[in-house]
Design an enzyme around this catalytic site. Structure first.
Site, PDB file in Angstrom:
ATOM      1  N   LEU A  69     -33.364  -4.973 -12.943  1.00  0.00           N
ATOM      2  CA  LEU A  69     -33.131  -4.501 -14.363  1.00  0.00           C
ATOM      3  C   LEU A  69     -31.655  -3.248 -14.381  1.00  0.00           C
ATOM      4  O   LEU A  69     -31.566  -2.462 -14.991  1.00  0.00           O
ATOM      5  CB  LEU A  69     -34.062  -3.928 -15.079  1.00  0.00           C
ATOM      6  CG  LEU A  69     -35.584  -4.700 -15.250  1.00  0.00           C
ATOM      7  CD1 LEU A  69     -36.463  -4.062 -16.010  1.00  0.00           C
ATOM      8  CD2 LEU A  69     -34.900  -5.912 -16.165  1.00  0.00           C
ATOM      9  N   TYR A  87     -15.195  -9.090  -4.048  1.00  0.00           N
ATOM     10  CA  TYR A  87     -16.347  -9.926  -4.839  1.00  0.00           C
ATOM     11  C   TYR A  87     -16.255 -11.246  -4.365  1.00  0.00           C
ATOM     12  O   TYR A  87     -17.282 -11.970  -4.173  1.00  0.00           O
ATOM     13  CB  TYR A  87     -16.264  -9.706  -6.315  1.00  0.00           C
ATOM     14  CG  TYR A  87     -17.140 -10.886  -7.258  1.00  0.00           C
ATOM     15  CD1 TYR A  87     -18.293 -10.884  -6.870  1.00  0.00           C
ATOM     16  CD2 TYR A  87     -16.207 -11.588  -7.991  1.00  0.00           C
ATOM     17  CE1 TYR A  87     -19.007 -11.785  -7.676  1.00  0.00           C
ATOM     18  CE2 TYR A  87     -17.049 -12.461  -8.669  1.00  0.00           C
ATOM     19  CZ  TYR A  87     -18.276 -12.572  -8.504  1.00  0.00           C
ATOM     20  OH  TYR A  87     -19.109 -13.579  -9.306  1.00  0.00           O
TER      21      TYR A  87
HETATM   22  N1  UFG Z   1      -8.582  -8.092 -19.136  1.00  0.00           N
HETATM   23  C1  UFG Z   1      -7.731  -7.175 -20.007  1.00  0.00           C
HETATM   24  N2  UFG Z   1      -8.512  -6.065 -20.659  1.00  0.00           N
HETATM   25  C2  UFG Z   1      -9.719  -5.950 -20.329  1.00  0.00           C
HETATM   26  C3  UFG Z   1     -10.771  -6.545 -19.791  1.00  0.00           C
HETATM   27  C4  UFG Z   1      -9.868  -7.945 -19.263  1.00  0.00           C
HETATM   28  O1  UFG Z   1      -6.628  -7.521 -20.017  1.00  0.00           O
HETATM   29  O2  UFG Z   1     -10.257  -4.895 -21.231  1.00  0.00           O
HETATM   30  C5  UFG Z   1      -8.238  -9.087 -18.424  1.00  0.00           C
HETATM   31  C6  UFG Z   1      -8.497  -8.998 -16.927  1.00  0.00           C
HETATM   32  O3  UFG Z   1      -7.399  -8.331 -16.117  1.00  0.00           O
HETATM   33  C7  UFG Z   1      -8.467 -10.583 -16.617  1.00  0.00           C
HETATM   34  C8  UFG Z   1      -8.942 -11.265 -17.912  1.00  0.00           C
HETATM   35  O4  UFG Z   1      -8.823 -10.258 -18.953  1.00  0.00           O
HETATM   36  O5  UFG Z   1      -7.084 -10.803 -16.411  1.00  0.00           O
HETATM   37  C9  UFG Z   1     -10.192 -11.783 -17.826  1.00  0.00           C
HETATM   38  O6  UFG Z   1     -11.026 -10.363 -17.541  1.00  0.00           O
HETATM   39  P1  UFG Z   1     -12.537 -10.500 -17.346  1.00  0.00           P
HETATM   40  O7  UFG Z   1     -12.968  -9.062 -16.932  1.00  0.00           O
HETATM   41  O8  UFG Z   1     -13.301 -10.803 -18.517  1.00  0.00           O
HETATM   42  O9  UFG Z   1     -13.114 -11.510 -16.270  1.00  0.00           O
HETATM   43  P2  UFG Z   1     -12.323 -11.713 -14.515  1.00  0.00           P
HETATM   44  O10 UFG Z   1     -11.546 -12.970 -14.688  1.00  0.00           O
HETATM   45  O11 UFG Z   1     -12.164 -10.564 -14.160  1.00  0.00           O
HETATM   46  O12 UFG Z   1     -14.087 -12.091 -13.840  1.00  0.00           O
HETATM   47  C10 UFG Z   1     -14.961 -13.026 -14.793  1.00  0.00           C
HETATM   48  C11 UFG Z   1     -16.313 -12.773 -14.013  1.00  0.00           C
HETATM   49  C12 UFG Z   1     -16.343 -12.842 -12.398  1.00  0.00           C
HETATM   50  C13 UFG Z   1     -15.631 -14.195 -12.028  1.00  0.00           C
HETATM   51  C14 UFG Z   1     -14.543 -14.625 -12.751  1.00  0.00           C
HETATM   52  C15 UFG Z   1     -13.938 -16.062 -12.314  1.00  0.00           C
HETATM   53  O13 UFG Z   1     -16.434 -11.298 -14.269  1.00  0.00           O
HETATM   54  O14 UFG Z   1     -17.575 -12.707 -12.044  1.00  0.00           O
HETATM   55  O15 UFG Z   1     -14.254 -14.371 -13.864  1.00  0.00           O
HETATM   56  O16 UFG Z   1     -12.882 -16.463 -12.952  1.00  0.00           O
HETATM   57  F1  UFG Z   1     -15.542 -14.388 -10.638  1.00  0.00           F
END
Ligand code: UFG
Length: 326
Positions: free
Chosen positions: A33, A141
């Protein structure tokens, strides 16, 4: 058959529990949790609160229950956080899998499905990415999940544990009862919807100088119900096969700006945004080839469009305006 779902109170794990129950299967949830929500687990499902790295706790779970297979979702999963606190990722992710595999080996439990990630690939030379592309993560990660997969290989060879590693691309969307409620929220789609509805300020777009068509990162968004379906198919696959690694994505890439455009259209209000520096650890482009999962597992994602995925997220946020248990 009783399935242990670790992280079953979390975002994707809870959708898995929902799917297993729809199949009429017995489920036990283990969750500490730390990020999950008690209310995400139906009251009829046993929720054992504890940590997957706690040897005594995990051994007691296997000793006291007739568990036939493990779906392992309980893990740290934030790219950005892993660049600030790598030790947390190696300790919790690798330690958790090791503890589970040791307890399973001792109790003769032989099937394990790992939530792995596209972050194992880093910045690949060719997209869509196939499973044989080199592992070259750009963040701890992704590295921690490669280490988990390596543990599986050896526990498979030596202790006969059958396993699959499902490399998710960007999990998104919601089912009727399971949706995204992270604290803090870091994921693009829920943040974009919050910005559109005025629940927070302008969304920060992390980087606009990547080698992509509009300069922002490109990702492949896949619905959590489609991920849950792939786990069921993976379990079936392990009835005859010893191991397998599968990418799970829709095979279509969307830039951050394209996601904001879709989110704005679905929400009926534009997403306010501003440009911000790159977020350390982000690879420019992650788009899956899921041909292997389609051919070998017979997997067919039902939410094939980003619109349908975002619509499901909007429906959930309308029915759960404050998320779980608030
Ligand atoms: N992003 C922004 N602004 C924000 C949040 C995200 O520009 O406020 C961008 C990030 O830089 C990235 C994209 O949006 O380029 C997607 O970001 P997320 O944080 O939604 O997801 P991630 O791609 O970082 O990661 C997710 C999961 C991981 C997994 C990955 C696999 O959180 O666990 O997808 O592609 F490994």
């Amino acid at each position: 058959m009783t399935i242990l779902v670790t992280g079953g109170a979390g975002y994707i794990g809870s959708a898995m529990v929902e799917r297993l129950r729809a199949e009429g299967m017995d489920v036990v949830v283990v969750d500490n949790l730390s990020r999950g929500h008690r209310d995400a687990v139906p009251s009829e499902v046993p929720l054992l609160v504890g940590d997957v790295s706690d040897e005594a706790f995990v051994s007691s779970v296997f000793a006291e229950r007739e568990i036939q297979a493990v779906f392992h979702f309980a893990a740290e999963s934030l790219v950005g956080e892993s660049m600030e606190n790598p030790g947390k990722y190696f300790r919790n992710n690798v330690g958790g899998v090791l503890t589970l595999l040791q307890a399973m080996s001792a109790q003769g439990v032989r099937r394990f499905v790992l939530s792995s990630t596209a972050a194992t690939y880093g910045d690949p030379d060719t997209v869509p990415i196939v499973e044989t592309a080199p592992n070259a993560p750009t963040n701890p990660y992704g590295q921690s999940k490669i280490m988990c997969e390596q543990l599986l290989r050896w526990f498979g060879e030596i202790h006969g544990i059958r396993w699959t590693a499902l490399r998710y691309f960007n999990a998104a969307g919601a089912t009727a009862s399971c949706g995204e409620d992270h604290d803090p929220e870091t994921h693009l789609i829920p943040l974009a919807l919050d910005a559109a509805y005025g629940r927070r300020g302008a969304l920060k777009v992390f980087g606009n100088d990547y080698p992509t068509p509009d300069g922002t990162c490109v990702r492949d968004y896949i619905h959590i119900a489609d991920l849950a379906e792939a786990h069921l198919l993976a379990l079936r696959y392990l009835e005859t096969e010893e191991f397998g690694i599968f990418n799970l994505g829709n095979g279509k890439g969307f830039s951050v700006l394209e996601v904001l455009d879709v989110a704005g259209r679905v929400a009926g209000k534009p997403v306010p945004f501003e440009h911000a520096p790159r977020r350390p650890g982000d690879p420019p482009t992650l788009v899956a080839s899921s041909e292997k999962a389609r051919k070998v597992l017979g997997w067919e994602p039902k939410y094939a469009t980003l619109e349908s995925i975002v619509e499901s997220a909007v429906r959930w946020s309308e029915s759960h305006p404050n998320g779980y248990e608030k």
